[in-house]
Enzyme design. Structure first.
Site, PDB file in Angstrom:
ATOM      1  N   GLY A  13     -20.347 -54.763   6.037  1.00 48.38           N
ATOM      2  CA  GLY A  13     -20.520 -54.069   7.316  1.00 48.38           C
ATOM      3  C   GLY A  13     -21.569 -52.980   7.271  1.00 48.38           C
ATOM      4  N   LYS A 138      -5.995 -46.127  14.240  1.00 50.16           N
ATOM      5  CA  LYS A 138      -6.129 -45.495  12.913  1.00 50.16           C
ATOM      6  C   LYS A 138      -4.878 -44.682  12.577  1.00 50.16           C
ATOM      7  CE  LYS A 138     -11.143 -45.591  12.614  1.00 50.16           C
ATOM      8  NZ  LYS A 138     -12.434 -44.868  12.630  1.00 50.16           N
ATOM      9  N   ARG A 142      -2.406 -44.983   9.372  1.00 51.00           N
ATOM     10  CA  ARG A 142      -2.002 -43.818   8.566  1.00 51.00           C
ATOM     11  C   ARG A 142      -0.487 -43.784   8.362  1.00 51.00           C
ATOM     12  NH1 ARG A 142      -5.150 -38.192   9.882  1.00 51.00           N
ATOM     13  NH2 ARG A 142      -7.265 -38.921   9.440  1.00 51.00           N
TER      14      ARG A 142
HETATM   15  P1  NDP Z   1     -18.675 -53.238  11.057  1.00 47.47           P
HETATM   16  O1  NDP Z   1     -18.560 -53.556  12.516  1.00 47.47           O
HETATM   17  O2  NDP Z   1     -20.033 -53.220  10.485  1.00 47.47           O
HETATM   18  O3  NDP Z   1     -17.725 -54.263  10.290  1.00 47.47           O
HETATM   19  C1  NDP Z   1     -17.265 -54.004   8.994  1.00 47.47           C
HETATM   20  C2  NDP Z   1     -16.579 -55.206   8.413  1.00 47.47           C
HETATM   21  O4  NDP Z   1     -15.446 -55.589   9.192  1.00 47.47           O
HETATM   22  C3  NDP Z   1     -17.436 -56.472   8.351  1.00 47.47           C
HETATM   23  O5  NDP Z   1     -18.188 -56.448   7.179  1.00 47.47           O
HETATM   24  C4  NDP Z   1     -16.412 -57.583   8.397  1.00 47.47           C
HETATM   25  O6  NDP Z   1     -16.230 -58.196   7.146  1.00 47.47           O
HETATM   26  C5  NDP Z   1     -15.119 -56.889   8.739  1.00 47.47           C
HETATM   27  N1  NDP Z   1     -14.449 -57.680   9.782  1.00 47.47           N
HETATM   28  C6  NDP Z   1     -14.790 -57.812  11.079  1.00 47.47           C
HETATM   29  N2  NDP Z   1     -13.934 -58.665  11.695  1.00 47.47           N
HETATM   30  C7  NDP Z   1     -13.043 -59.045  10.750  1.00 47.47           C
HETATM   31  C8  NDP Z   1     -11.919 -59.905  10.764  1.00 47.47           C
HETATM   32  N3  NDP Z   1     -11.525 -60.542  11.862  1.00 47.47           N
HETATM   33  N4  NDP Z   1     -11.235 -60.042   9.613  1.00 47.47           N
HETATM   34  C9  NDP Z   1     -11.605 -59.402   8.494  1.00 47.47           C
HETATM   35  N5  NDP Z   1     -12.671 -58.598   8.414  1.00 47.47           N
HETATM   36  C10 NDP Z   1     -13.373 -58.410   9.526  1.00 47.47           C
HETATM   37  O7  NDP Z   1     -17.952 -51.820  10.772  1.00 47.47           O
HETATM   38  P2  NDP Z   1     -18.587 -50.353  10.801  1.00 47.47           P
HETATM   39  O8  NDP Z   1     -19.287 -50.090   9.526  1.00 47.47           O
HETATM   40  O9  NDP Z   1     -19.295 -50.154  12.095  1.00 47.47           O
HETATM   41  O10 NDP Z   1     -17.258 -49.449  10.884  1.00 47.47           O
HETATM   42  C11 NDP Z   1     -16.571 -49.018   9.730  1.00 47.47           C
HETATM   43  C12 NDP Z   1     -15.722 -47.795  10.092  1.00 47.47           C
HETATM   44  O11 NDP Z   1     -16.580 -46.737  10.544  1.00 47.47           O
HETATM   45  C13 NDP Z   1     -14.704 -48.029  11.227  1.00 47.47           C
HETATM   46  O12 NDP Z   1     -13.508 -47.352  10.922  1.00 47.47           O
HETATM   47  C14 NDP Z   1     -15.335 -47.388  12.442  1.00 47.47           C
HETATM   48  O13 NDP Z   1     -14.390 -46.887  13.385  1.00 47.47           O
HETATM   49  C15 NDP Z   1     -16.130 -46.246  11.800  1.00 47.47           C
HETATM   50  N6  NDP Z   1     -17.311 -45.884  12.598  1.00 47.47           N
HETATM   51  C16 NDP Z   1     -17.614 -44.555  12.729  1.00 47.47           C
HETATM   52  C17 NDP Z   1     -18.706 -44.145  13.471  1.00 47.47           C
HETATM   53  C18 NDP Z   1     -19.017 -42.690  13.570  1.00 47.47           C
HETATM   54  O14 NDP Z   1     -19.955 -42.318  14.316  1.00 47.47           O
HETATM   55  N7  NDP Z   1     -18.342 -41.832  12.875  1.00 47.47           N
HETATM   56  C19 NDP Z   1     -19.582 -45.120  14.140  1.00 47.47           C
HETATM   57  C20 NDP Z   1     -19.228 -46.506  13.890  1.00 47.47           C
HETATM   58  C21 NDP Z   1     -18.124 -46.844  13.140  1.00 47.47           C
HETATM   59  P3  NDP Z   1     -16.744 -59.705   6.864  1.00 47.47           P
HETATM   60  O15 NDP Z   1     -18.180 -59.572   6.521  1.00 47.47           O
HETATM   61  O16 NDP Z   1     -15.921 -60.155   5.754  1.00 47.47           O
HETATM   62  O17 NDP Z   1     -16.567 -60.470   8.145  1.00 47.47           O
END
Ligand code: NDP
Length: 240
Positions: A13, A138, A142
């Site tokens: 991700g 979330k 927790r």
């Molecule tokens: P992404 O949208 O990039 O996804 C991360 C991973 O989720 C992917 O690699 C994928 O793994 C996995 N995934 C998606 N769908 C499924 C599924 N159905 N089953 C299993 N795995 C799945 O995530 P982000 O990096 O954007 O977000 C990570 C964290 O950061 C989250 O908690 C989010 O809330 C937070 N966040 C915080 C922000 C901020 O400004 N502070 C901004 C954006 C996010 P696979 O490759 O195996 O499919």
């Protein structure tokens, strides 16, 4: 001290790939979950292969296969999950309940860092829908972690710079995503952060909207026209 072995779930991700890089850079034996469900999504496959080339171990494991999750977490000391959690893109936070069950059953994990990395959800009880689903879910995760007695660290990273800085839209604490990953990895063997929330708020990254605009003005060598609205007008815009 021997560095912990780390399993990263969601390593392909936006944040996850930076966590993999930071974990390898900090010298941790790093395992990355490869979900069979991604099939031939070629960019993900290539990314996973590039992690392998950099020294990570790939572990086949699926959220639909409890045994495979237990086997994966048994390989390591620390589990970091960076599964998706943005309501307008992909939101799978509650899938982590399956991971919590696997960690509980495996019994060997010294620390779990769930997919948080944003605003502290425990302080967001007044957040508005639809975005608040991220904070609510979330908090559910927790609760499950704490009820299962799993040692944890929650990383509150405030605003990803890549998401928020370009929009000029709000006062915030902006944190570079690679820095978030590095701080996260540096916390996993630190006893001070056990069962605590780690807040990332570097003083120089706390910017008002005007300060962000001033930085952009410097970069583009132009003064922008600014007009102000009252807080009542601002809230009225958000209605509906
Ligand atoms: P992404 O949208 O990039 O996804 C991360 C991973 O989720 C992917 O690699 C994928 O793994 C996995 N995934 C998606 N769908 C499924 C599924 N159905 N089953 C299993 N795995 C799945 O995530 P982000 O990096 O954007 O977000 C990570 C964290 O950061 C989250 O908690 C989010 O809330 C937070 N966040 C915080 C922000 C901020 O400004 N502070 C901004 C954006 C996010 P696979 O490759 O195996 O499919």
């Amino acid at each position: 001290m021997k560095k912990s072995k780390v399993l990263i779930v969601g390593g392909t991700g936006y944040l996850g790939k930076r966590l993999v890089k930071a974990s390898l850079t900090e010298g941790h034996e790093t395992y990355v979950v490869h979900r069979p469900e991604i099939g031939v999504e070629i960019e993900k496959v290539q990314m996973l292969l590039s992690f392998k080339a950099q020294g990570a171990h790939l572990v086949a494991s699926s959220f639909d296969d409890h045994r495979s999750l237990v086997d994966a977490v048994k390989l390591v000391d620390v589990v970091i999950c960076a599964i998706s959690g943005v309501h307008i893109r992909s939101h799978q936070i509650l899938l982590q309940l399956k991971l919590v069950n696997a960690i509980k059953e495996a019994g060997n994990v010294k620390r779990f860092l769930p997919s948080e990395f944003g605003t502290d959800p425990s302080r967001m009880e007044n957040a508005m829908a639809p975005g608040r689903v991220t904070f609510d879910d979330k908090m559910v995760v927790r609760k499950a972690i704490q009820e299962a007695g799993i040692p944890f660290t929650y990383v509150s990273a405030n605003c990803f710079a890549g998401y928020f800085l370009g929009g000029l839209c709000q006062p915030a604490i902006y944190v570079d995503e690679a820095d978030i990953a590095t701080y996260t990895i540096k916390t996993i063997d630190d006893p001070r952060t056990l069962n605590k929330t780690l807040y990332l708020r570097p003083p120089q990254n706390i910017l008002s909207q005007r300060e962000v605009v001033q930085i952009w003005e410097k970069l583009i060598a132009k003064q922008l026209h600014k007009s102000s609205i009252s807080k009542e007008q601002f809230l009225a815009f958000m209605k509906g």
